[in-house]
Design a protein around this motif. Structure first.
Motif, mmCIF file in Angstrom:
data_model
loop_
_atom_site.group_PDB
_atom_site.id
_atom_site.type_symbol
_atom_site.label_atom_id
_atom_site.label_comp_id
_atom_site.label_asym_id
_atom_site.label_seq_id
_atom_site.Cartn_x
_atom_site.Cartn_y
_atom_site.Cartn_z
ATOM 1 N N ILE A 93 0.846 -1.205 -0.027
ATOM 2 C CA ILE A 93 0.045 -0.018 0.192
ATOM 3 C C ILE A 93 0.760 1.218 0.046
ATOM 4 O O ILE A 93 1.950 1.354 0.685
ATOM 5 C CB ILE A 93 -0.974 -0.025 1.072
ATOM 6 C CG1 ILE A 93 -1.961 -1.268 1.203
ATOM 7 C CG2 ILE A 93 -1.658 1.235 1.206
ATOM 8 C CD1 ILE A 93 -2.711 -1.252 2.483
ATOM 9 N N VAL A 94 0.667 1.991 -1.055
ATOM 10 C CA VAL A 94 1.309 3.145 -1.066
ATOM 11 C C VAL A 94 0.536 4.541 -0.595
ATOM 12 O O VAL A 94 -0.463 4.768 -1.139
ATOM 13 C CB VAL A 94 1.699 3.830 -2.398
ATOM 14 C CG1 VAL A 94 2.782 4.755 -2.533
ATOM 15 C CG2 VAL A 94 2.753 2.343 -2.893
ATOM 16 N N LEU A 95 1.025 5.265 0.419
ATOM 17 C CA LEU A 95 0.265 6.273 0.876
ATOM 18 C C LEU A 95 0.889 7.483 0.513
ATOM 19 O O LEU A 95 1.990 7.807 0.521
ATOM 20 C CB LEU A 95 0.153 6.419 2.463
ATOM 21 C CG LEU A 95 -0.657 5.474 3.451
ATOM 22 C CD1 LEU A 95 -0.399 5.622 4.852
ATOM 23 C CD2 LEU A 95 -1.981 5.060 2.703
ATOM 24 N N MET A 96 0.094 8.535 -0.339
ATOM 25 C CA MET A 96 0.785 9.408 -0.886
ATOM 26 C C MET A 96 -0.031 10.870 -0.687
ATOM 27 O O MET A 96 -1.457 10.681 -0.479
ATOM 28 C CB MET A 96 1.009 9.411 -2.464
ATOM 29 C CG MET A 96 1.600 10.510 -3.165
ATOM 30 S SD MET A 96 1.804 10.033 -4.952
ATOM 31 C CE MET A 96 2.974 8.753 -5.077
ATOM 32 N N ARG A 97 0.654 11.796 -0.284
ATOM 33 C CA ARG A 97 -0.281 13.122 -0.304
ATOM 34 C C ARG A 97 -0.117 13.817 -1.454
ATOM 35 O O ARG A 97 0.549 13.785 -2.424
ATOM 36 C CB ARG A 97 0.405 14.156 1.034
ATOM 37 C CG ARG A 97 -0.352 15.259 1.413
ATOM 38 C CD ARG A 97 0.345 16.154 2.166
ATOM 39 N NE ARG A 97 -0.729 17.210 2.659
ATOM 40 C CZ ARG A 97 -0.236 18.311 3.320
ATOM 41 N NH1 ARG A 97 0.976 18.618 3.664
ATOM 42 N NH2 ARG A 97 -1.269 19.203 3.502
ATOM 43 N N HIS A 98 -1.369 14.572 -1.724
ATOM 44 C CA HIS A 98 -1.745 15.242 -2.977
ATOM 45 C C HIS A 98 -0.714 16.384 -3.347
ATOM 46 O O HIS A 98 0.077 16.883 -2.283
ATOM 47 C CB HIS A 98 -3.105 15.960 -2.778
ATOM 48 C CG HIS A 98 -3.489 16.581 -1.574
ATOM 49 N ND1 HIS A 98 -2.873 18.123 -1.730
ATOM 50 C CD2 HIS A 98 -4.009 16.493 -0.549
ATOM 51 C CE1 HIS A 98 -3.113 18.387 -0.484
ATOM 52 N NE2 HIS A 98 -3.569 17.532 0.309
ATOM 53 N N GLY A 99 -0.958 16.886 -4.462
ATOM 54 C CA GLY A 99 0.053 17.938 -4.747
ATOM 55 C C GLY A 99 -0.456 19.509 -4.008
ATOM 56 O O GLY A 99 -1.402 19.447 -3.416
#
Length: 196
Positions: A11-17
């Motif tokens: 699972i990759v948790l990424m914050r938006h731009g």
């Protein structure tokens, strides 16, 4: 074509731009509430694109989850993602309370810190409660884990505070990561677990 299952789920948790909105304003608490509504309606600033590493990591994922907020959806499109598997209100950022006070006038950052602390202590005017938000974050973590068991590698283009809580619940569920939850725009953290 044969599909070979990975040795571990991911699972990759990424914050938006970076959102395209003024964050240098001074305002009162009532104005802060208006700013929060504007923030939730705005997209991302094209002048701050993701790094090649970030785009590459997103492209390795086989399934994408977004919230229904524009900054999450636009970030996914900027990453080159053509199909979003889940787009749901459940994955929106943890709400921040606000009030109708006309004074004092403070910086935006001061109001963000003040209302987040007040929220954690039980104040939830115009927002979901801290308890409800944590329960929602747990459901998000459980759904991401379930999706990973089906799709192997899941990307969540999410939000700062929600990602922090989701990361904590994933760890409680046995998922492992050497990364801190993503705090900066376009930052990501990777969680692994061996399939059962």
């Amino acid at each position: 074509m044969l599909h070979f299952r990975r040795s571990s789920l991911q699972i990759v948790l990424m914050r938006h731009g970076k959102p395209k909105i003024d964050t240098r304003r001074r305002l009162n608490a009532s104005d802060f509430g208006v700013w929060v509504e504007q923030y939730n309606a705005t997209g991302i600033d094209a002048e701050y694109p993701p790094t090649r590493e970030t785009v590459a990591k997103a492209s390795q994922c086989t399934f994408t989850v977004c919230s229904n907020l524009p900054r999450s959806l636009e970030s996914a499109r900027t990453l080159g993602i053509e199909r979003i598997g889940v787009c749901s209100h459940m994955f929106r950022e943890m709400e921040i309370p606000h009030a109708a006070w006309r004074f004092p006038t403070l910086s935006l950052q001061a109001w963000l810190v003040f209302f987040r602390l007040a929220w954690a202590l039980g104040y939830s005017a115009n927002a979901e409660s801290f308890k409800s938000a944590k329960a929602r974050a747990r459901r998000c973590a459980e759904l991401l884990a379930s999706l990973a068991s089906t799709h192997d590698t899941v990307l969540f283009v999410g939000h700062g505070t929600l990602n922090w809580f989701v990361a904590g619940y994933l760890r409680r569920m046995g998922w492992i990561s050497a990364d801190s939850p993503p705090r900066k725009y376009w930052e990501h953290s990777v969680f692994h677990i061996r399939p059962t």
